[in-house]
Motif scaffolding. Structure first.
Motif, PDB file in Angstrom:
ATOM      1  N   UNK A  30       0.826  -1.262  -0.064  1.00 54.78           N
ATOM      2  CA  UNK A  30      -0.030   0.144   0.055  1.00 54.78           C
ATOM      3  C   UNK A  30       1.044   1.228   0.103  1.00 54.78           C
ATOM      4  N   UNK A  31       1.928   1.357   0.805  1.00 54.73           N
ATOM      5  CA  UNK A  31       2.638   2.534   0.847  1.00 54.73           C
ATOM      6  C   UNK A  31       3.437   2.796  -0.540  1.00 54.73           C
ATOM      7  N   UNK A  32       3.881   1.518  -1.208  1.00 57.10           N
ATOM      8  CA  UNK A  32       4.450   1.899  -2.482  1.00 57.10           C
ATOM      9  C   UNK A  32       3.398   2.325  -3.572  1.00 57.10           C
ATOM     10  N   UNK A  33       2.121   1.773  -3.389  1.00 56.08           N
ATOM     11  CA  UNK A  33       1.270   2.201  -4.614  1.00 56.08           C
ATOM     12  C   UNK A  33       0.625   3.491  -4.181  1.00 56.08           C
ATOM     13  N   UNK A  34       0.768   4.002  -2.980  1.00 55.67           N
ATOM     14  CA  UNK A  34       0.168   5.357  -2.665  1.00 55.67           C
ATOM     15  C   UNK A  34       1.150   6.243  -2.881  1.00 55.67           C
ATOM     16  N   UNK A  35       2.435   6.015  -2.756  1.00 55.51           N
ATOM     17  CA  UNK A  35       3.611   6.986  -3.381  1.00 55.51           C
ATOM     18  C   UNK A  35       3.503   7.121  -4.704  1.00 55.51           C
ATOM     19  N   UNK A  36       3.291   5.818  -5.647  1.00 58.07           N
ATOM     20  CA  UNK A  36       3.391   6.381  -7.009  1.00 58.07           C
ATOM     21  C   UNK A  36       1.887   6.989  -7.274  1.00 58.07           C
ATOM     22  N   UNK A  37       0.920   6.798  -6.776  1.00 52.37           N
ATOM     23  CA  UNK A  37      -0.264   7.605  -6.943  1.00 52.37           C
ATOM     24  C   UNK A  37      -0.142   8.924  -6.732  1.00 52.37           C
ATOM     25  N   UNK A  38       0.425   9.421  -5.750  1.00 54.01           N
ATOM     26  CA  UNK A  38       0.735  10.696  -5.451  1.00 54.01           C
ATOM     27  C   UNK A  38       1.618  11.406  -6.339  1.00 54.01           C
ATOM     28  N   UNK A  39       2.664  10.720  -6.682  1.00 56.74           N
ATOM     29  CA  UNK A  39       3.619  11.258  -7.774  1.00 56.74           C
ATOM     30  C   UNK A  39       2.624  11.462  -9.185  1.00 56.74           C
ATOM     31  N   UNK A  40       1.842  10.582  -9.589  1.00 51.41           N
ATOM     32  CA  UNK A  40       1.138  10.655 -10.716  1.00 51.41           C
ATOM     33  C   UNK A  40      -0.108  11.606 -10.750  1.00 51.41           C
ATOM     34  N   UNK A  41      -0.387  11.812  -9.443  1.00 57.08           N
ATOM     35  CA  UNK A  41      -1.522  12.920  -9.377  1.00 57.08           C
ATOM     36  C   UNK A  41      -1.088  14.281  -9.660  1.00 57.08           C
ATOM     37  N   UNK A  42       0.180  14.468  -9.221  1.00 57.30           N
ATOM     38  CA  UNK A  42       0.934  15.574  -9.314  1.00 57.30           C
ATOM     39  C   UNK A  42       1.003  16.088 -10.717  1.00 57.30           C
ATOM     40  N   UNK A  43       1.196  15.193 -11.560  1.00 54.81           N
ATOM     41  CA  UNK A  43       1.121  15.451 -13.125  1.00 54.81           C
ATOM     42  C   UNK A  43       0.214  14.710 -13.884  1.00 54.81           C
ATOM     43  N   UNK A  44      -1.222  15.192 -13.490  1.00 57.07           N
ATOM     44  CA  UNK A  44      -2.310  14.346 -14.311  1.00 57.07           C
ATOM     45  C   UNK A  44      -2.227  14.249 -15.514  1.00 57.07           C
ATOM     46  N   UNK A  45      -1.969  15.207 -16.431  1.00 56.81           N
ATOM     47  CA  UNK A  45      -1.899  15.273 -17.920  1.00 56.81           C
ATOM     48  C   UNK A  45      -1.005  14.115 -18.423  1.00 56.81           C
ATOM     49  N   UNK A  46       0.315  14.355 -17.569  1.00 61.05           N
ATOM     50  CA  UNK A  46       1.440  13.157 -18.312  1.00 61.05           C
ATOM     51  C   UNK A  46       0.964  11.909 -17.773  1.00 61.05           C
TER      52      UNK A  46
END
Length: 200
Positions: free
Chosen positions: A96-112
């Motif tokens: 969960x920690x891994x996937x949440x970290x990835x999700x946060x990073x991707x959410x900071x750049x939603x268009x990309x």
């Protein structure tokens, strides 16, 4: 709809100079994708940003779909550099920690993030295994976060289901259907349910 090149496999960089150009192209595409999204990025702009000839860009990435699905592989590869073989006390929390970290990073750049996902889907539809997202590699990253070593068939199924649940949550998050807090709660719940009991 981005153009998809047919019948021309992408070249692979071999020399240090070629690898440097390749990385510059990926970084330029990521930057422009974060600003404009897939449909509004022009290959000429990527070449200019990366300071490479347009022919060089097309040699490595015959289409914009190849380019952005390769950006996705590149970014996922960054998580494959993290050390493995570490005993994990709580597999569900580790994943969960891994996937949440990835999700946060991707959410900071939603268009990309949406550009990478869209390009990857089209790449799969065209059967382009060279540039499509590497499911096996990502599964290995998740298995490592869970502390799995000798992964059983059941363990593979658990990881596959977790990734599927996470991906659906991620897409909803990127499309503003979920808040980041709701997405994180759902990811933790899915990991807790699907990684109990853990075998492997």
């Amino acid at each position: 709809m981005p153009r998809i090149a047919e019948g021309r496999p992408p070249a692979k960089p071999s020399s240090s100079i070629q690898k440097d150009r390749y990385q510059r192209i990926l970084r330029a595409a990521a930057q422009l994708g974060a600003e404009h999204g897939l449909d509004h990025v022009q290959m000429n702009d990527v070449a200019k940003q990366a300071n490479v000839a347009i022919a060089t860009l097309y040699r490595y990435f015959p289409s914009k779909v190849d380019l952005f699905s390769s950006v996705m592989r590149w970014r996922v590869g960054e998580y494959d550099q993290e050390p493995g073989g570490v005993e994990v006390d709580d597999p569900a929390a580790g994943v969960a920690d891994l996937l949440i970290r990835i999700s946060r990073e991707m959410a900071r750049m939603p268009k990309l993030s949406l550009a990478m996902i869209q390009a990857n889907s089209q790449s799969y539809a065209m059967g382009s295994k060279e540039s499509a997202f590497d499911d096996v590699r990502f599964a290995r990253i998740v298995q490592r976060a869970a502390g799995m070593t000798d992964v059983t068939e059941e363990g593979e199924r658990q990881v596959r289901l977790i990734i599927s649940c996470w991906f659906g949550t991620l897409v909803s998050l990127l499309n503003n259907r979920f808040s980041i807090e709701d997405a994180e709660d759902d990811i933790r719940a899915a990991c807790a349910l699907l990684l109990r009991p853990l075998e492997g």
